[in-house]
Design a protein around this motif. Structure first.
Motif, PDB file in Angstrom:
ATOM      1  N   TRP A   1       0.836  -1.193   0.000  1.00 42.11           N
ATOM      2  CA  TRP A   1       0.000   0.000   0.000  1.00 42.11           C
ATOM      3  C   TRP A   1       0.877   1.251   0.000  1.00 42.11           C
ATOM      4  O   TRP A   1       0.587   2.218  -0.703  1.00 42.11           O
ATOM      5  N   GLY A   2       1.963   1.231   0.788  1.00 38.29           N
ATOM      6  CA  GLY A   2       2.871   2.371   0.842  1.00 38.29           C
ATOM      7  C   GLY A   2       3.523   2.644  -0.500  1.00 38.29           C
ATOM      8  O   GLY A   2       3.647   3.798  -0.923  1.00 38.29           O
ATOM      9  N   VAL A   3       3.937   1.589  -1.203  1.00 42.98           N
ATOM     10  CA  VAL A   3       4.539   1.751  -2.531  1.00 42.98           C
ATOM     11  C   VAL A   3       3.514   2.357  -3.495  1.00 42.98           C
ATOM     12  O   VAL A   3       3.847   3.209  -4.328  1.00 42.98           O
ATOM     13  N   SER A   4       2.249   1.940  -3.371  1.00 43.33           N
ATOM     14  CA  SER A   4       1.219   2.454  -4.280  1.00 43.33           C
ATOM     15  C   SER A   4       0.929   3.935  -4.064  1.00 43.33           C
ATOM     16  O   SER A   4       0.295   4.573  -4.897  1.00 43.33           O
ATOM     17  N   ARG A   5       1.373   4.490  -2.951  1.00 41.76           N
ATOM     18  CA  ARG A   5       1.167   5.920  -2.677  1.00 41.76           C
ATOM     19  C   ARG A   5       2.294   6.781  -3.232  1.00 41.76           C
ATOM     20  O   ARG A   5       2.231   8.006  -3.139  1.00 41.76           O
ATOM     21  N   LEU A   6       3.330   6.155  -3.809  1.00 41.60           N
ATOM     22  CA  LEU A   6       4.440   6.932  -4.362  1.00 41.60           C
ATOM     23  C   LEU A   6       3.950   7.793  -5.516  1.00 41.60           C
ATOM     24  O   LEU A   6       3.055   7.393  -6.276  1.00 41.60           O
TER      25      LEU A   6
ATOM     26  N   GLY B   1       3.313   9.207  -8.977  1.00 39.95           N
ATOM     27  CA  GLY B   1       3.350   8.528 -10.262  1.00 39.95           C
ATOM     28  C   GLY B   1       2.649   7.186 -10.266  1.00 39.95           C
ATOM     29  O   GLY B   1       2.345   6.646 -11.326  1.00 39.95           O
ATOM     30  N   LEU B   2       2.403   6.622  -9.082  1.00 42.80           N
ATOM     31  CA  LEU B   2       1.742   5.323  -9.001  1.00 42.80           C
ATOM     32  C   LEU B   2       0.336   5.410  -8.430  1.00 42.80           C
ATOM     33  O   LEU B   2      -0.451   4.479  -8.569  1.00 42.80           O
ATOM     34  N   VAL B   3       0.017   6.514  -7.775  1.00 44.64           N
ATOM     35  CA  VAL B   3      -1.256   6.622  -7.070  1.00 44.64           C
ATOM     36  C   VAL B   3      -2.433   6.446  -8.023  1.00 44.64           C
ATOM     37  O   VAL B   3      -3.372   5.694  -7.748  1.00 44.64           O
ATOM     38  N   ALA B   4      -2.414   7.128  -9.165  1.00 42.39           N
ATOM     39  CA  ALA B   4      -3.552   7.053 -10.093  1.00 42.39           C
ATOM     40  C   ALA B   4      -3.753   5.634 -10.591  1.00 42.39           C
ATOM     41  O   ALA B   4      -4.881   5.151 -10.673  1.00 42.39           O
ATOM     42  N   HIS B   5      -2.659   4.948 -10.918  1.00 43.26           N
ATOM     43  CA  HIS B   5      -2.771   3.577 -11.404  1.00 43.26           C
ATOM     44  C   HIS B   5      -3.285   2.649 -10.312  1.00 43.26           C
ATOM     45  O   HIS B   5      -4.094   1.762 -10.566  1.00 43.26           O
ATOM     46  N   ALA B   6      -2.818   2.846  -9.089  1.00 43.19           N
ATOM     47  CA  ALA B   6      -3.235   1.984  -7.992  1.00 43.19           C
ATOM     48  C   ALA B   6      -4.717   2.140  -7.681  1.00 43.19           C
ATOM     49  O   ALA B   6      -5.366   1.206  -7.204  1.00 43.19           O
ATOM     50  N   GLU B   7      -5.273   3.296  -7.982  1.00 47.51           N
ATOM     51  CA  GLU B   7      -6.686   3.538  -7.702  1.00 47.51           C
ATOM     52  C   GLU B   7      -7.583   3.230  -8.905  1.00 47.51           C
ATOM     53  O   GLU B   7      -8.759   3.550  -8.905  1.00 47.51           O
ATOM     54  N   GLY B   8      -7.020   2.614  -9.940  1.00 46.01           N
ATOM     55  CA  GLY B   8      -7.835   2.225 -11.090  1.00 46.01           C
ATOM     56  C   GLY B   8      -7.841   3.217 -12.222  1.00 46.01           C
ATOM     57  O   GLY B   8      -8.714   3.179 -13.079  1.00 46.01           O
ATOM     58  N   SER B   9      -6.871   4.117 -12.250  1.00 53.14           N
ATOM     59  CA  SER B   9      -6.783   5.128 -13.314  1.00 53.14           C
ATOM     60  C   SER B   9      -8.104   5.878 -13.471  1.00 53.14           C
ATOM     61  O   SER B   9      -8.637   6.026 -14.562  1.00 53.14           O
ATOM     62  N   GLN B  10      -8.619   6.367 -12.354  1.00 56.54           N
ATOM     63  CA  GLN B  10      -9.909   7.044 -12.345  1.00 56.54           C
ATOM     64  C   GLN B  10      -9.847   8.377 -13.068  1.00 56.54           C
ATOM     65  O   GLN B  10      -8.844   9.075 -13.025  1.00 56.54           O
ATOM     66  N   ILE B  11     -10.955   8.719 -13.707  1.00 57.65           N
ATOM     67  CA  ILE B  11     -11.111  10.029 -14.342  1.00 57.65           C
ATOM     68  C   ILE B  11     -12.083  10.820 -13.475  1.00 57.65           C
ATOM     69  O   ILE B  11     -13.196  10.371 -13.215  1.00 57.65           O
ATOM     70  N   VAL B  12     -11.630  11.986 -13.018  1.00 58.98           N
ATOM     71  CA  VAL B  12     -12.458  12.824 -12.158  1.00 58.98           C
ATOM     72  C   VAL B  12     -12.915  14.040 -12.951  1.00 58.98           C
ATOM     73  O   VAL B  12     -12.114  14.727 -13.580  1.00 58.98           O
ATOM     74  N   ALA B  13     -14.219  14.279 -12.931  1.00 58.64           N
ATOM     75  CA  ALA B  13     -14.795  15.460 -13.588  1.00 58.64           C
ATOM     76  C   ALA B  13     -15.847  16.051 -12.661  1.00 58.64           C
ATOM     77  O   ALA B  13     -16.659  15.313 -12.097  1.00 58.64           O
ATOM     78  N   ASP B  14     -15.809  17.341 -12.504  1.00 60.17           N
ATOM     79  CA  ASP B  14     -16.754  18.043 -11.628  1.00 60.17           C
ATOM     80  C   ASP B  14     -16.726  17.480 -10.204  1.00 60.17           C
ATOM     81  O   ASP B  14     -17.758  17.367  -9.548  1.00 60.17           O
ATOM     82  N   GLY B  15     -15.544  17.081  -9.750  1.00 55.87           N
ATOM     83  CA  GLY B  15     -15.381  16.609  -8.382  1.00 55.87           C
ATOM     84  C   GLY B  15     -15.858  15.189  -8.121  1.00 55.87           C
ATOM     85  O   GLY B  15     -15.893  14.745  -6.975  1.00 55.87           O
ATOM     86  N   ARG B  16     -16.219  14.451  -9.167  1.00 60.29           N
ATOM     87  CA  ARG B  16     -16.646  13.070  -8.946  1.00 60.29           C
ATOM     88  C   ARG B  16     -16.016  12.157  -9.985  1.00 60.29           C
ATOM     89  O   ARG B  16     -15.654  12.595 -11.086  1.00 60.29           O
TER      90      ARG B  16
END
Length: 200
Positions: A31-36, A38-53
């Motif tokens: 989990w700590g490595v995933s917070r580095l 450059g890796l956070v977005a990928h670890a969270e599923g490469s989410q796309i955020v628009a209008d705060g959601r």
């Protein structure tokens, strides 16, 4: 009896150490490595955020459905084998291809039906429809289309959204990926979000 107790105690100690190391320490390290950075977005599923959601993932293509097919403001993905109709939408929870061979009659009929439907939607001749527009991807949820298929849809999107054609082309270019080792492809999910933002 004392030897048995010593062995049980040793086994219990090993179990506790393994539980702490493998059950708590290792997951926390991952989990700590995933917070580095450059890796956070990928670890969270490469989410796309628009209008705060969160509106989707850049790794999953979901073919949008317009409330009014005559005024369709979206770019469309490749067809999905899980779709009920010729063009979709498919079920993003179901991943997989049709497993039909290139000479299968059902597949050839579906390709011709898709070609006619896309040509009618975009107002072009059937011969102008690129191959990736009428053939499903192996996963059924591929978010990428060819630049040619994106360009085919650009005029309709510009007309419906009120954006200039030049602006739509700029958005397409901004969502292109690959190009060095793999062929260039346009991410439809990120492109539709960009169009939505620009058209507001």
């Amino acid at each position: 009896m004392s030897a048995l107790l010593r062995q049980c105690a040793a086994g219990l100690r090993l179990l506790l150490v393994a539980t702490v190391v493998l059950g708590i320490g290792y997951p926390m390290a991952i989990w700590g490595v995933s917070r580095l950075p450059g890796l956070v977005a990928h670890a969270e599923g490469s989410q796309i955020v628009a209008d705060g959601r969160v509106v989707g993932s850049s790794l999953i293509g979901i073919d949008p459905v317009s409330e009014d097919p005559a005024r369709d403001p979206y770019f469309h993905t490749r067809p999905s084998a899980s779709a009920e109709g010729p063009l979709g939408p498919g079920d993003p929870a179901t991943s997989g291809g049709s497993n039909l061979g290139g000479f299968n009659g059902d597949l050839l009929a579906a390709v011709q039906e898709r070609r006619s439907a896309i040509a009618a939607r975009e107002g072009v001749a059937p011969d102008a429809v690129p191959a990736d527009a009428v053939t499903a991807s192996a996963s059924g949820v591929d978010p990428h289309i060819s630049p040619a298929y994106a360009e085919l849809q650009a005029s309709r999107v510009a007309r419906v959204t009120g954006l200039s054609l030049a602006e739509v082309h700029r958005l397409i270019a901004g969502c292109e990926e690959g190009g060095l080792v793999s062929p260039s492809a346009v991410n439809v999910t990120t492109l539709n979000v960009a169009v939505h933002r620009a058209a507001r």
